[in-house]
Write a protein that holds these residues in place. Structure first.
Motif, PDB file in Angstrom:
ATOM      1  N   VAL A 114      30.278  42.566 -29.537  1.00  0.00           N
ATOM      2  CA  VAL A 114      31.019  41.452 -30.109  1.00  0.00           C
ATOM      3  C   VAL A 114      32.503  41.821 -30.123  1.00  0.00           C
ATOM      4  O   VAL A 114      32.890  42.847 -30.678  1.00  0.00           O
ATOM      5  N   TYR A 115      33.295  40.979 -29.489  1.00  0.00           N
ATOM      6  CA  TYR A 115      34.746  41.090 -29.521  1.00  0.00           C
ATOM      7  C   TYR A 115      35.254  39.906 -30.345  1.00  0.00           C
ATOM      8  O   TYR A 115      35.174  38.767 -29.897  1.00  0.00           O
ATOM      9  N   ASN A 116      35.717  40.172 -31.556  1.00  0.00           N
ATOM     10  CA  ASN A 116      36.217  39.071 -32.382  1.00  0.00           C
ATOM     11  C   ASN A 116      37.579  39.389 -32.993  1.00  0.00           C
ATOM     12  O   ASN A 116      37.968  38.821 -33.984  1.00  0.00           O
ATOM     13  N   ASP A 117      38.306  40.289 -32.349  1.00  0.00           N
ATOM     14  CA  ASP A 117      39.665  40.617 -32.735  1.00  0.00           C
ATOM     15  C   ASP A 117      40.569  39.589 -32.053  1.00  0.00           C
ATOM     16  O   ASP A 117      40.693  39.580 -30.828  1.00  0.00           O
ATOM     17  N   MET A 118      41.188  38.725 -32.820  1.00  0.00           N
ATOM     18  CA  MET A 118      41.951  37.616 -32.250  1.00  0.00           C
ATOM     19  C   MET A 118      43.188  38.076 -31.481  1.00  0.00           C
ATOM     20  O   MET A 118      43.822  37.287 -30.806  1.00  0.00           O
ATOM     21  N   SER A 119      43.538  39.359 -31.540  1.00  0.00           N
ATOM     22  CA  SER A 119      44.656  39.829 -30.722  1.00  0.00           C
ATOM     23  C   SER A 119      44.242  39.963 -29.251  1.00  0.00           C
ATOM     24  O   SER A 119      45.079  39.973 -28.365  1.00  0.00           O
ATOM     25  N   ARG A 120      42.931  40.061 -28.994  1.00  0.00           N
ATOM     26  CA  ARG A 120      42.444  40.156 -27.613  1.00  0.00           C
ATOM     27  C   ARG A 120      42.063  38.798 -27.040  1.00  0.00           C
ATOM     28  O   ARG A 120      42.344  38.497 -25.899  1.00  0.00           O
ATOM     29  N   PHE A 121      41.337  38.010 -27.841  1.00  0.00           N
ATOM     30  CA  PHE A 121      40.867  36.694 -27.403  1.00  0.00           C
ATOM     31  C   PHE A 121      41.095  35.715 -28.550  1.00  0.00           C
ATOM     32  O   PHE A 121      41.085  36.100 -29.704  1.00  0.00           O
ATOM     33  N   ASP A 122      41.246  34.450 -28.219  1.00  0.00           N
ATOM     34  CA  ASP A 122      41.436  33.420 -29.246  1.00  0.00           C
ATOM     35  C   ASP A 122      40.105  32.873 -29.746  1.00  0.00           C
ATOM     36  O   ASP A 122      40.063  31.786 -30.316  1.00  0.00           O
ATOM     37  N   PHE A 123      39.044  33.604 -29.528  1.00  0.00           N
ATOM     38  CA  PHE A 123      37.710  33.170 -29.910  1.00  0.00           C
ATOM     39  C   PHE A 123      36.822  34.398 -29.979  1.00  0.00           C
ATOM     40  O   PHE A 123      37.234  35.487 -29.587  1.00  0.00           O
ATOM     41  N   THR A 124      35.620  34.216 -30.466  1.00  0.00           N
ATOM     42  CA  THR A 124      34.659  35.314 -30.473  1.00  0.00           C
ATOM     43  C   THR A 124      33.978  35.373 -29.116  1.00  0.00           C
ATOM     44  O   THR A 124      33.603  34.349 -28.542  1.00  0.00           O
ATOM     45  N   PHE A 125      33.824  36.579 -28.636  1.00  0.00           N
ATOM     46  CA  PHE A 125      33.287  36.838 -27.320  1.00  0.00           C
ATOM     47  C   PHE A 125      32.094  37.767 -27.495  1.00  0.00           C
ATOM     48  O   PHE A 125      32.239  38.850 -28.058  1.00  0.00           O
ATOM     49  N   GLU A 126      30.905  37.348 -27.060  1.00  0.00           N
ATOM     50  CA  GLU A 126      29.708  38.191 -27.132  1.00  0.00           C
ATOM     51  C   GLU A 126      29.206  38.473 -25.730  1.00  0.00           C
ATOM     52  O   GLU A 126      29.155  37.570 -24.900  1.00  0.00           O
ATOM     53  N   ILE A 127      28.819  39.718 -25.507  1.00  0.00           N
ATOM     54  CA  ILE A 127      28.190  40.080 -24.247  1.00  0.00           C
ATOM     55  C   ILE A 127      26.815  40.628 -24.594  1.00  0.00           C
ATOM     56  O   ILE A 127      26.703  41.587 -25.364  1.00  0.00           O
ATOM     57  N   LEU A 128      25.782  39.982 -24.073  1.00  0.00           N
ATOM     58  CA  LEU A 128      24.409  40.386 -24.346  1.00  0.00           C
ATOM     59  C   LEU A 128      23.886  41.239 -23.205  1.00  0.00           C
ATOM     60  O   LEU A 128      24.057  40.889 -22.033  1.00  0.00           O
ATOM     61  N   PHE A 129      23.280  42.358 -23.572  1.00  0.00           N
ATOM     62  CA  PHE A 129      22.744  43.324 -22.617  1.00  0.00           C
ATOM     63  C   PHE A 129      21.220  43.390 -22.730  1.00  0.00           C
ATOM     64  O   PHE A 129      20.660  43.133 -23.789  1.00  0.00           O
ATOM     65  N   ASP A 130      20.597  43.832 -21.648  1.00  0.00           N
ATOM     66  CA  ASP A 130      19.165  44.122 -21.699  1.00  0.00           C
ATOM     67  C   ASP A 130      18.964  45.541 -22.225  1.00  0.00           C
ATOM     68  O   ASP A 130      19.935  46.215 -22.616  1.00  0.00           O
ATOM     69  N   LYS A 131      17.745  46.033 -22.219  1.00  0.00           N
ATOM     70  CA  LYS A 131      17.430  47.363 -22.774  1.00  0.00           C
ATOM     71  C   LYS A 131      18.109  48.480 -21.993  1.00  0.00           C
ATOM     72  O   LYS A 131      18.358  49.557 -22.522  1.00  0.00           O
ATOM     73  N   ASP A 132      18.461  48.232 -20.723  1.00  0.00           N
ATOM     74  CA  ASP A 132      19.123  49.235 -19.891  1.00  0.00           C
ATOM     75  C   ASP A 132      20.652  49.120 -19.932  1.00  0.00           C
ATOM     76  O   ASP A 132      21.335  49.746 -19.129  1.00  0.00           O
TER      77      ASP A 132
END
Length: 142
Positions: A114-132
């Motif tokens: 989860v990237y939710n530091d508004m200095s990087r993006f103007d929104f919350t950014f989630e990246i979902l990964f698999d088990k690997d």
């Protein structure tokens, strides 16, 4: 929108559904309801299945965009299929690392950055990964 057009996807957040239709068109569009746990959590989903993009609409406004596994365009230099190290090389350390189940996702998803530091993006950014630790989906929301 042309196939390899670079898009500022964050501009869609908070806009009316008609904005998406104007810019994305009606080709390969499926519209369906998605029930939440409570009525206030209900959505209408605009599913562009040819591009593997879902727009979640609540009260007529875009509240979330999901870029699924086969989405071919970069989303702020990220795309699916990246390793954890590649994601960190692009975005730096995430603000949070969660289990996918903590935010309501099941297999094949295991981990979430989860990237939710508004200095990087103007929104919350989630990246979902698999088990690997291979990225399988990207979500953005206000």
């Amino acid at each position: 929108m042309a196939e390899n057009t670079v898009c500022n996807w964050g501009e869609f957040l908070g806009k009316r559904a008609s904005y998406v239709l104007k810019h994305m068109g009606f080709n390969n569009l499926t519209i369906y309801p998605r029930r939440g746990n409570e009525p206030v959590s209900d959505y209408v989903v605009l599913d562009y299945n040819d591009r593997d993009i879902l727009f979640f609409v609540r009260n007529g406004l875009i509240v979330e965009i999901r870029f699924l596994q086969k989405h071919s365009e970069k989303v702020y230099n990220f795309n699916t299929g990246l390793s954890r190290d590649e994601v960190e090389n692009i975005g730096g350390e995430p603000n949070k690392v969660l289990k996918a189940s903590e935010i309501g996702f099941q297999a094949p998803f295991e981990h979430v950055y989860v990237y939710n530091d508004m200095s990087r993006f103007d929104f919350t950014f989630e990246i979902l990964f698999d088990k690997d630790w291979v990225s399988k989906q990207i979500n953005i929301y206000p």
